[in-house]
Write a protein that holds these residues in place. Structure first.
Motif, PDB file in Angstrom:
ATOM      1  N   PRO A   1      45.287  21.111  37.565  1.00 59.29           N
ATOM      2  CA  PRO A   1      45.815  21.889  38.641  1.00 59.29           C
ATOM      3  C   PRO A   1      45.071  22.965  37.999  1.00 59.29           C
ATOM      4  CG  PRO A   1      47.108  19.972  39.339  1.00 59.29           C
ATOM      5  CD  PRO A   1      45.925  19.812  37.887  1.00 59.29           C
ATOM      6  N   VAL A   2      45.666  23.158  37.040  1.00 55.38           N
ATOM      7  CA  VAL A   2      46.144  24.917  36.767  1.00 55.38           C
ATOM      8  C   VAL A   2      45.080  25.300  36.083  1.00 55.38           C
ATOM      9  CG1 VAL A   2      47.590  26.230  34.471  1.00 55.38           C
ATOM     10  CG2 VAL A   2      48.427  24.906  36.255  1.00 55.38           C
ATOM     11  N   ALA A   3      44.452  24.371  35.674  1.00 52.31           N
ATOM     12  CA  ALA A   3      42.588  24.149  35.330  1.00 52.31           C
ATOM     13  C   ALA A   3      41.830  24.767  35.767  1.00 52.31           C
ATOM     14  CB  ALA A   3      42.266  24.006  34.039  1.00 52.31           C
ATOM     15  N   ALA A   4      42.627  24.266  37.274  1.00 48.35           N
ATOM     16  CA  ALA A   4      41.314  24.314  38.480  1.00 48.35           C
ATOM     17  C   ALA A   4      41.546  25.620  39.127  1.00 48.35           C
ATOM     18  CB  ALA A   4      41.484  23.719  39.548  1.00 48.35           C
ATOM     19  N   MET A   5      43.230  26.497  38.576  1.00 49.81           N
ATOM     20  CA  MET A   5      43.116  27.421  39.711  1.00 49.81           C
ATOM     21  C   MET A   5      42.653  28.977  38.546  1.00 49.81           C
ATOM     22  SD  MET A   5      46.404  27.211  41.176  1.00 49.81           S
ATOM     23  CE  MET A   5      47.588  26.732  39.796  1.00 49.81           C
ATOM     24  N   VAL A   6      42.461  28.939  37.012  1.00 47.42           N
ATOM     25  CA  VAL A   6      42.098  29.941  36.528  1.00 47.42           C
ATOM     26  C   VAL A   6      41.150  30.210  36.453  1.00 47.42           C
ATOM     27  CG1 VAL A   6      42.002  30.421  33.959  1.00 47.42           C
ATOM     28  CG2 VAL A   6      44.416  29.201  34.497  1.00 47.42           C
ATOM     29  N   PRO A   7      40.583  31.016  36.408  1.00 44.96           N
ATOM     30  CA  PRO A   7      38.743  31.972  37.081  1.00 44.96           C
ATOM     31  C   PRO A   7      38.324  31.316  35.630  1.00 44.96           C
ATOM     32  CG  PRO A   7      40.039  33.871  37.372  1.00 44.96           C
ATOM     33  CD  PRO A   7      41.281  32.381  36.657  1.00 44.96           C
ATOM     34  N   ALA A   8      36.667  30.388  35.258  1.00 41.86           N
ATOM     35  CA  ALA A   8      36.488  29.806  33.898  1.00 41.86           C
ATOM     36  C   ALA A   8      34.777  30.705  34.062  1.00 41.86           C
ATOM     37  CB  ALA A   8      36.042  28.608  33.999  1.00 41.86           C
ATOM     38  N   PRO A   9      34.210  31.445  33.416  1.00 37.64           N
ATOM     39  CA  PRO A   9      33.225  31.431  33.276  1.00 37.64           C
ATOM     40  C   PRO A   9      32.299  30.733  33.920  1.00 37.64           C
ATOM     41  CG  PRO A   9      33.476  31.686  30.632  1.00 37.64           C
ATOM     42  CD  PRO A   9      34.536  31.013  31.397  1.00 37.64           C
ATOM     43  N   GLN A  10      32.032  29.303  33.862  1.00 41.50           N
ATOM     44  CA  GLN A  10      31.135  28.543  34.539  1.00 41.50           C
ATOM     45  C   GLN A  10      32.185  26.962  35.067  1.00 41.50           C
ATOM     46  OE1 GLN A  10      27.948  26.856  33.173  1.00 41.50           O
ATOM     47  NE2 GLN A  10      27.642  27.494  31.361  1.00 41.50           N
ATOM     48  N   PRO A  11      31.462  26.359  36.477  1.00 45.99           N
ATOM     49  CA  PRO A  11      32.420  25.661  36.282  1.00 45.99           C
ATOM     50  C   PRO A  11      31.727  23.698  35.142  1.00 45.99           C
ATOM     51  CG  PRO A  11      30.633  26.196  37.851  1.00 45.99           C
ATOM     52  CD  PRO A  11      30.289  27.080  37.283  1.00 45.99           C
ATOM     53  N   LEU A  12      32.819  22.535  35.390  1.00 49.15           N
ATOM     54  CA  LEU A  12      32.619  22.025  34.132  1.00 49.15           C
ATOM     55  C   LEU A  12      31.232  21.096  33.996  1.00 49.15           C
ATOM     56  CD1 LEU A  12      33.141  21.300  31.351  1.00 49.15           C
ATOM     57  CD2 LEU A  12      35.070  19.804  32.029  1.00 49.15           C
ATOM     58  N   TRP A  13      31.145  20.891  35.589  1.00 47.47           N
ATOM     59  CA  TRP A  13      30.269  20.603  35.640  1.00 47.47           C
ATOM     60  C   TRP A  13      28.583  20.703  35.505  1.00 47.47           C
ATOM     61  CZ3 TRP A  13      33.948  21.202  39.184  1.00 47.47           C
ATOM     62  CH2 TRP A  13      32.960  22.822  40.267  1.00 47.47           C
ATOM     63  N   ASN A  14      29.092  22.424  35.060  1.00 46.82           N
ATOM     64  CA  ASN A  14      26.839  22.684  35.279  1.00 46.82           C
ATOM     65  C   ASN A  14      26.867  21.608  33.871  1.00 46.82           C
ATOM     66  OD1 ASN A  14      26.937  23.680  36.932  1.00 46.82           O
ATOM     67  ND2 ASN A  14      27.181  25.849  36.178  1.00 46.82           N
ATOM     68  N   ALA A  15      27.925  21.296  32.850  1.00 45.70           N
ATOM     69  CA  ALA A  15      27.425  20.540  31.212  1.00 45.70           C
ATOM     70  C   ALA A  15      26.156  19.292  31.306  1.00 45.70           C
ATOM     71  CB  ALA A  15      28.857  20.291  30.642  1.00 45.70           C
ATOM     72  N   VAL A  16      26.615  19.084  32.662  1.00 47.57           N
ATOM     73  CA  VAL A  16      25.297  17.348  33.004  1.00 47.57           C
ATOM     74  C   VAL A  16      23.817  18.199  32.813  1.00 47.57           C
ATOM     75  CG1 VAL A  16      27.087  16.681  34.040  1.00 47.57           C
ATOM     76  CG2 VAL A  16      25.364  17.923  35.575  1.00 47.57           C
ATOM     77  N   GLN A  17      23.389  19.485  32.815  1.00 49.31           N
ATOM     78  CA  GLN A  17      22.452  19.656  32.620  1.00 49.31           C
ATOM     79  C   GLN A  17      21.387  19.915  31.555  1.00 49.31           C
ATOM     80  OE1 GLN A  17      22.463  23.793  35.209  1.00 49.31           O
ATOM     81  NE2 GLN A  17      23.026  23.240  37.371  1.00 49.31           N
ATOM     82  N   ASP A  18      22.337  19.880  30.084  1.00 45.34           N
ATOM     83  CA  ASP A  18      21.913  20.160  28.867  1.00 45.34           C
ATOM     84  C   ASP A  18      22.667  19.255  28.131  1.00 45.34           C
ATOM     85  OD1 ASP A  18      21.422  21.113  26.304  1.00 45.34           O
ATOM     86  OD2 ASP A  18      21.926  22.819  27.292  1.00 45.34           O
ATOM     87  N   PRO A  19      21.429  18.281  27.621  1.00 47.24           N
ATOM     88  CA  PRO A  19      22.631  16.866  26.707  1.00 47.24           C
ATOM     89  C   PRO A  19      23.467  17.609  25.858  1.00 47.24           C
ATOM     90  CG  PRO A  19      20.610  16.592  27.833  1.00 47.24           C
ATOM     91  CD  PRO A  19      20.324  17.917  27.697  1.00 47.24           C
ATOM     92  N   LYS A  20      22.804  18.794  24.718  1.00 49.13           N
ATOM     93  CA  LYS A  20      23.658  19.296  23.736  1.00 49.13           C
ATOM     94  C   LYS A  20      25.120  19.370  24.406  1.00 49.13           C
ATOM     95  CE  LYS A  20      18.956  20.384  21.916  1.00 49.13           C
ATOM     96  NZ  LYS A  20      18.425  22.090  21.043  1.00 49.13           N
ATOM     97  N   LEU A  21      25.420  19.774  25.388  1.00 50.99           N
ATOM     98  CA  LEU A  21      26.793  20.402  25.708  1.00 50.99           C
ATOM     99  C   LEU A  21      27.563  19.427  25.934  1.00 50.99           C
ATOM    100  CD1 LEU A  21      26.036  23.292  27.795  1.00 50.99           C
ATOM    101  CD2 LEU A  21      26.889  23.437  25.479  1.00 50.99           C
TER     102      LEU A  21
END
Length: 324
Positions: free
Chosen positions: A206-226
């Motif tokens: 819940p805390v991680a969801a409220m803290v602003p981040a450069p981009q959402p974690l699920w964007n990592a699925v677009q890059d196998p290296k990530l």
């Protein structure tokens, strides 16, 4: 709290060294992901992925034993109230320790963060020891930690919020040591570790969801290296070190484990230098020598003689109670 495997301290020492090395290099890998997803999101993903890996390994091992004619070990649904309370406490300490530590290394060098965080287990070691020879190594570790922290902060502006995060992480590190030992005693195998990792991830989500981040974690699925890097971070920063620590606490007294962890700030400094180009000066090498001396000293005093268990039976202090 009694431990049933004190008669094999050398194995416990090996697990501690494995844990320290893997954890700090895993943390260095995680730092490279912070600019993309933020520290808390990486902490959540690390614990969640690690929980799935450890849980799958526990399940496969149980199925393998069952096929060979053994009995399936009791699952989490059959745990007692005492076991669940220990695992939940362990999981909460797990999540908060990791979350605050990752927030710290997002702002200050890894070597400095671990040096400050180490105040937690160092204070625990001081409270648990009653023998003069153990106190000498605690003081040696303290001297190395202070030199390391001073060297990391000297000559540059210090981020005091990062230091505060590291100090809070140290409090939960001490609680982690206590609760990990209790889970190791009450819950057989690694099932308690898997569930605790999942609880820790859920606790800070819940805390991680409220803290602003450069981009959402699920964007990592677009890059196998990530994806590979996130999985590798979970393995090196969670699965390997925490499995090793859980095993170590079954073979070492808690005060010995706490002082052996003095090697971790030194390894953190080396990892930061090797992987993140964080410079290592002469003072840091002095700190490394002091911390290694403390580690070697406690190792020798633990393994000296044939039966550390007998030596400690009449000298074990009353454990610091876990919060209810």
């Amino acid at each position: 709290m009694s431990h049933t495997a004190h008669q094999r301290p050398a194995l416990g020492i090996m697990f501690v060294l494995m844990s320290c090395s893997s954890l700090q290099f895993g943390a260095a890998f995680a730092v490279t992901l912070f600019p993309l997803f933020g520290a808390l999101a990486i902490s959540v993903s690390r614990l969640a992925v690690a929980s799935l890996v450890v849980g799958s390994a526990v399940w496969l091992a149980a199925r393998w034993r069952a096929r060979r004619g053994g009995t399936m070990p009791p699952g989490a649904l059959s745990w007692s109230r005492e076991q669940w309370r220990a695992v939940i406490t362990f999981g909460m300490a797990f999540g908060l320790m990791n979350g605050f530590f990752y927030c710290a290394i997002d702002r200050i060098p890894i070597g400095l963060a671990v040096a400050v965080e180490f105040l937690g287990p160092l204070a625990l070691a001081s409270m648990l020891t009653r023998r003069l020879r153990d106190g000498v190594w605690v003081l040696c570790a303290l001297a190395g930690m202070l030199v390391l922290g001073y060297e990391a902060a000297a000559g540059k502006d210090t981020d005091y919020l990062g230091l505060a995060f590291a100090l809070i992480a140290g409090v939960f590190w001490a609680l982690y040591i206590r609760s990990s030992a209790k889970v190791g005693t009450l819950v057989p195998g690694a099932s308690g570790l898997a569930v605790a990792m999942l609880i820790g991830a859920a606790f800070i989500t819940p805390v991680a969801a409220m803290v602003p981040a450069p981009q959402p974690l699920w964007n990592a699925v677009q890059d196998p290296k990530l994806i590979l890097l996130i999985f590798g971070t979970a393995m090196f920063a969670s699965v390997i070190p925490y499995s090793a620590e859980l095993m170590a606490l079954r073979h070492l007294p808690e005060r010995v484990f706490s002082v052996l962890m003095s090697v971790e700030p030194a390894i953190a400094a080396i990892a930061g230098w090797a992987l993140l180009n964080q410079e290592t000066g002469p003072m840091r090498w002095v700190a490394i020598c002091l911390l290694m001396t403390a580690s070697v000293g406690i190792t020798l005093t633990t393994t000296k003689g044939g039966s550390p268990k007998q030596e400690d039976e009449d000298e074990d202090p009353v454990p610091v109670p876990l919060p209810e």
